[in-house]
Design an enzyme around this catalytic site. Structure first.
Site, short mmCIF file in Angstrom:
data_model
loop_
_atom_site.label_atom_id
_atom_site.label_comp_id
_atom_site.label_asym_id
_atom_site.label_seq_id
_atom_site.Cartn_x
_atom_site.Cartn_y
_atom_site.Cartn_z
N GLU A 1 30.21 -43.81 -8.49
CA GLU A 1 30.04 -42.51 -7.81
C GLU A 1 31.37 -41.92 -7.35
O GLU A 1 31.46 -41.26 -6.33
CB GLU A 1 29.03 -42.63 -6.68
CG GLU A 1 27.65 -43.01 -7.20
CD GLU A 1 26.56 -43.06 -6.13
OE1 GLU A 1 26.90 -43.10 -4.93
OE2 GLU A 1 25.38 -43.03 -6.51
N GLU B 1 21.86 -47.49 -10.55
CA GLU B 1 21.33 -47.76 -9.22
C GLU B 1 20.08 -46.92 -9.02
O GLU B 1 20.07 -45.73 -9.33
CB GLU B 1 22.32 -47.36 -8.11
CG GLU B 1 23.55 -48.21 -7.97
CD GLU B 1 24.42 -47.74 -6.82
OE1 GLU B 1 24.00 -46.81 -6.09
OE2 GLU B 1 25.52 -48.28 -6.65
#
EC number: 3.2.1.58
Length: 321
Positions: free
Chosen positions: A141, A244
């Site tokens: 991220e 995720e």
């Protein structure tokens, strides 16, 4: 979602698809990744700290693998040097009787940290080999948090690939993980081009979705990310994981999303099992609660499929058809 604070996803969410559209979308995913008869795998994101915040050692990872073994034989981590991860994880992978493998993480910021990460690769990969190393992610991220511009992240992916594949001589794929909307929206195209594989992270909880919308949202998000990856790569034959996803079991609500064990179990059965049946591999965030992250005023400690004492919260076998 490692190191992720509660940013607002809701404005970036795609409109939920109808049930028919979701089924069609999932069929498209299956035809693009694996034969329809092949279920996607379940793997786990694994923290490197105990509940009190102290670092894990080899015996701790072996204990983790023992309780995870009925459900998976693969985990992913986020850094190589933090908590001396490679020094203790790689021996555990080699010693475990359950044939575990790992997707290792390299943290690409800041420069000093990044250098330590590469030094760990250079020290421990030659020492222990890569028989149990499935792949390496450069960052998690990074684009979502604006830690690095996309072109700089791409350069670091090329850098780590050169280190691992050319300098060290290991045939290990190198890619990255980021939020689904960064892939779907096109701002990560240069990173997709640089990567051997892509992981797409998606948390309908952080989009404030209730139980009526969480599954449709998850599938439509995942499809949008996958379609963009395929478009940029110019082929349907791409290596793509859900990097995720999960649902907190305690802590405050977020929009219409409540954090309970029952809803987390429902999300697992309805969203995750559904997409796995269509051939998509997933990494569940995360294996165990991480109590050190906070208290009941936050959901961050409570994404584990198991409590921090390694006891199961809910059924991790897919039951619904």
């Amino acid at each position: 979602m490692q190191f992720l604070s509660s940013f607002v996803f809701a404005a970036l969410a795609l409109l939920p698809l109808s049930a028919m559209a979701v089924d069609e979308a999932a069929s498209e995913i299956a035809s693009s990744t694996k034969p329809a008869s092949t279920n996607g795998t379940l793997s786990f994101c694994l923290g490197v700290k105990h509940a009190d915040g102290t670092c894990k050692y080899t015996d701790d990872y072996l204990a983790d693998f023992e309780v995870l073994a009925p459900y998976t034989n693969m985990i992913r981590t986020y850094a190589t040097s933090d908590c001396n991860t490679l020094e203790y994880l790689l021996p555990a992978l080699a010693q475990s009787p359950y044939n575990f493998s790992a997707i290792l993480g390299v943290w690409p910021t800041d420069d000093a940290h990044y250098d330590l990460e590469k030094q760990a690769l250079m020290q421990y990969l030659p020492q222990y080999g890569v028989d149990h190393v499935r792949a390496i992610t450069v960052g998690s991220e990074v684009l979502y948090r604006n830690d690095l511009p996309a072109d700089v992240l791409a350069e670091r992916i090329y850098d780590v690939r050169g280190l691992v594949q050319q300098k060290l001589g290991f045939d290990v794929p190198v890619g990255t993980a980021d939020s689904w909307n960064l892939w779907a929206g096109g701002s990560g195209d240069v990173v997709i081009t640089a990567s051997d594989f892509i992981m797409s992270n998606d948390f309908p909880y952080w989009q404030g979705q209730n139980t009526s919308n969480m599954t449709n949202t998850f599938i439509s998000d995942t499809l949008a990310a996958l379609e963009r990856v395929q478009s940029v790569k110019g082929t349907n034959n791409v290596t793509f994981w859900v990097g995720e996803t999960g649902w907190p079991t305690d802590g405050p609500s977020y929009g219409e999303a409540d954090a309970t064990v029952d809803i987390a179990s429902e999300f697992f059965q309805e969203a995750l099992c559904n997409i796995r049946r269509k051939g998509i591999d997933i990494f569940f965030f995360e294996a165990f609660d991480e109590d050190w992250k906070g208290d009941s005023s936050s959901v961050e400690p409570y994404f584990g499929a198991m409590y921090s004492n390694r006891t199961l919260k809910y059924n991790l076998n897919c039951t619904s058809e």
